[in-house]
Design a protein around this motif. Structure first.
Motif, short mmCIF file in Angstrom:
data_model
loop_
_atom_site.label_atom_id
_atom_site.label_comp_id
_atom_site.label_asym_id
_atom_site.label_seq_id
_atom_site.Cartn_x
_atom_site.Cartn_y
_atom_site.Cartn_z
N LEU A 73 -1.32 11.92 -22.00
CA LEU A 73 -2.50 11.82 -21.13
C LEU A 73 -2.55 10.49 -20.39
CD1 LEU A 73 -5.19 13.40 -23.50
CD2 LEU A 73 -3.91 14.50 -21.65
N TRP A 74 -2.18 9.44 -21.08
CA TRP A 74 -2.32 8.10 -20.50
C TRP A 74 -1.62 7.99 -19.16
CZ3 TRP A 74 -5.26 4.09 -20.44
CH2 TRP A 74 -4.81 2.92 -19.84
N HIS A 75 -0.42 8.55 -19.05
CA HIS A 75 0.30 8.38 -17.78
C HIS A 75 -0.08 9.45 -16.75
CE1 HIS A 75 3.42 10.94 -19.84
NE2 HIS A 75 3.43 11.51 -18.65
N HIS A 76 -1.06 10.29 -17.08
CA HIS A 76 -1.51 11.26 -16.08
C HIS A 76 -2.72 10.74 -15.32
CE1 HIS A 76 0.79 14.62 -18.33
NE2 HIS A 76 1.57 13.86 -17.61
N GLN A 77 -2.54 9.56 -14.77
CA GLN A 77 -3.57 8.93 -13.96
C GLN A 77 -2.98 8.71 -12.57
OE1 GLN A 77 -5.92 5.70 -15.83
NE2 GLN A 77 -4.48 5.83 -17.51
N VAL A 78 -3.67 9.23 -11.58
CA VAL A 78 -3.20 9.15 -10.19
C VAL A 78 -2.85 7.71 -9.82
CG1 VAL A 78 -3.90 9.50 -7.79
CG2 VAL A 78 -4.57 11.15 -9.53
N GLU A 79 -3.68 6.80 -10.30
CA GLU A 79 -3.52 5.38 -10.03
C GLU A 79 -2.14 4.81 -10.34
OE1 GLU A 79 -6.16 1.75 -10.91
OE2 GLU A 79 -6.33 3.26 -12.49
N GLN A 80 -1.48 5.39 -11.34
CA GLN A 80 -0.20 4.83 -11.77
C GLN A 80 0.96 5.22 -10.85
OE1 GLN A 80 0.57 5.64 -15.88
NE2 GLN A 80 -1.39 4.84 -16.57
N TYR A 81 0.69 6.12 -9.90
CA TYR A 81 1.75 6.60 -9.04
C TYR A 81 1.56 6.09 -7.61
CZ TYR A 81 2.73 9.55 -12.97
OH TYR A 81 3.02 9.97 -14.23
N GLY A 82 2.64 6.15 -6.86
CA GLY A 82 2.58 5.75 -5.46
C GLY A 82 2.20 6.91 -4.58
N LYS A 83 2.27 6.68 -3.28
CA LYS A 83 1.97 7.73 -2.30
C LYS A 83 3.05 8.81 -2.36
CE LYS A 83 -0.60 5.32 1.22
NZ LYS A 83 -0.54 3.88 0.93
N PRO A 84 2.71 10.01 -1.89
CA PRO A 84 3.75 11.04 -1.84
C PRO A 84 4.84 10.65 -0.85
CG PRO A 84 1.61 11.95 -1.16
CD PRO A 84 1.40 10.50 -1.43
N CYS A 85 6.07 10.95 -1.18
CA CYS A 85 7.20 10.66 -0.31
C CYS A 85 7.05 11.45 0.99
CB CYS A 85 8.48 11.06 -1.03
SG CYS A 85 9.92 11.11 0.02
N SER A 86 7.37 10.78 2.10
CA SER A 86 7.17 11.44 3.40
C SER A 86 8.20 12.55 3.61
CB SER A 86 7.25 10.42 4.53
OG SER A 86 8.46 9.71 4.40
N LYS A 87 9.29 12.49 2.83
CA LYS A 87 10.34 13.49 3.02
C LYS A 87 10.20 14.66 2.04
CE LYS A 87 15.32 13.56 3.72
NZ LYS A 87 16.53 12.78 3.36
N CYS A 88 10.09 14.36 0.74
CA CYS A 88 10.12 15.46 -0.23
C CYS A 88 8.76 15.72 -0.88
CB CYS A 88 11.17 15.19 -1.31
SG CYS A 88 10.69 13.89 -2.45
N GLY A 89 7.80 14.83 -0.67
CA GLY A 89 6.45 15.09 -1.16
C GLY A 89 6.19 14.71 -2.61
N LYS A 90 7.24 14.29 -3.34
CA LYS A 90 7.00 13.85 -4.71
C LYS A 90 6.38 12.45 -4.69
CE LYS A 90 10.24 16.74 -7.09
NZ LYS A 90 11.55 16.90 -7.69
N PRO A 91 5.50 12.16 -5.63
CA PRO A 91 4.89 10.82 -5.59
C PRO A 91 5.90 9.74 -5.93
CG PRO A 91 4.23 12.00 -7.58
CD PRO A 91 5.03 12.97 -6.75
N LEU A 92 5.80 8.59 -5.30
CA LEU A 92 6.64 7.46 -5.68
C LEU A 92 6.27 7.08 -7.11
CD1 LEU A 92 6.44 5.45 -2.35
CD2 LEU A 92 8.23 7.02 -3.09
N ARG A 93 7.25 6.59 -7.85
CA ARG A 93 7.04 6.38 -9.28
C ARG A 93 5.98 5.35 -9.59
NH1 ARG A 93 12.29 7.29 -13.00
NH2 ARG A 93 13.23 8.90 -11.72
N THR A 94 5.85 4.36 -8.74
CA THR A 94 4.79 3.37 -8.91
C THR A 94 4.22 3.06 -7.52
OG1 THR A 94 6.17 1.43 -8.50
CG2 THR A 94 6.10 2.24 -10.77
N PRO A 95 3.02 2.49 -7.47
CA PRO A 95 2.45 2.15 -6.16
C PRO A 95 3.31 1.13 -5.41
CG PRO A 95 0.76 2.08 -7.87
CD PRO A 95 2.08 2.26 -8.56
N GLU A 96 4.15 0.37 -6.14
CA GLU A 96 4.96 -0.68 -5.51
C GLU A 96 6.35 -0.20 -5.11
OE1 GLU A 96 3.74 -1.25 -8.75
OE2 GLU A 96 1.85 -2.00 -7.94
N ALA A 97 6.73 1.01 -5.49
CA ALA A 97 8.09 1.48 -5.25
C ALA A 97 8.45 1.40 -3.78
CB ALA A 97 8.25 2.91 -5.74
N SER A 98 9.70 1.00 -3.49
CA SER A 98 10.08 0.84 -2.10
C SER A 98 10.90 2.02 -1.61
CB SER A 98 10.84 -0.46 -1.90
OG SER A 98 11.97 -0.45 -2.75
N PHE A 99 11.30 2.89 -2.53
CA PHE A 99 11.99 4.10 -2.11
C PHE A 99 11.68 5.24 -3.07
CE2 PHE A 99 15.28 4.50 -5.35
CZ PHE A 99 15.26 3.24 -5.91
#
Ligand code: ZN
Ligand code: ZN
Length: 107
Positions: A73-99
């Motif tokens: 449950l702990w890691h099922h927080q939207v906050e812990q993920y980045g924006k959805p990838c513009s190409k494949c739509g999966k969320p970036l692993r962290t908000p800081e991820a650069s790719f």
């Protein structure tokens, strides 16, 4: 609530947003301290994990998703993920991820 792809569970599931997690947090923390107390009293793991059930029930009530592993449950927080990838739509692993770890697209 948002439905996002979880990198750890390898599936798409509902995650709570910050203000929703706040509503959930009291049950979550209460479960952990109840379980800790039982473990402290020398109770078995199975008995202690029964204390975690209310949080899983609450999760189901809020998200309509039946999670069985409390510790997910702990890691099922939207906050812990980045924006959805513009190409494949999966969320970036962290908000800081650069790719994007799924397709390699740079953000
Ligand atoms: Zn997960
Ligand atoms: Zn991608």
């Amino acid at each position: 609530m948002k439905t996002l792809y979880c990198w750890r569970c390898k599936k798409t599931l509902p995650m709570l947003e910050k203000r929703e997690w706040k509503r959930f947090d009291s049950v979550y923390t209460a479960c952990i301290s109840a379980a800790k107390e039982l473990t402290g009293q020398g109770k078995s793991k199975a008995e202690a994990s029964a204390c975690l059930q209310p949080a899983l029930d609450k999760w189901f009530e809020m998200t309509d998703y039946r999670e069985t592993d409390f510790w997910n449950l702990w890691h099922h927080q939207v906050e812990q993920y980045g924006k959805p990838c513009s190409k494949c739509g999966k969320p970036l692993r962290t908000p800081e991820a650069s790719f994007c770890a799924a397709c390699g697209e740079k953000r």
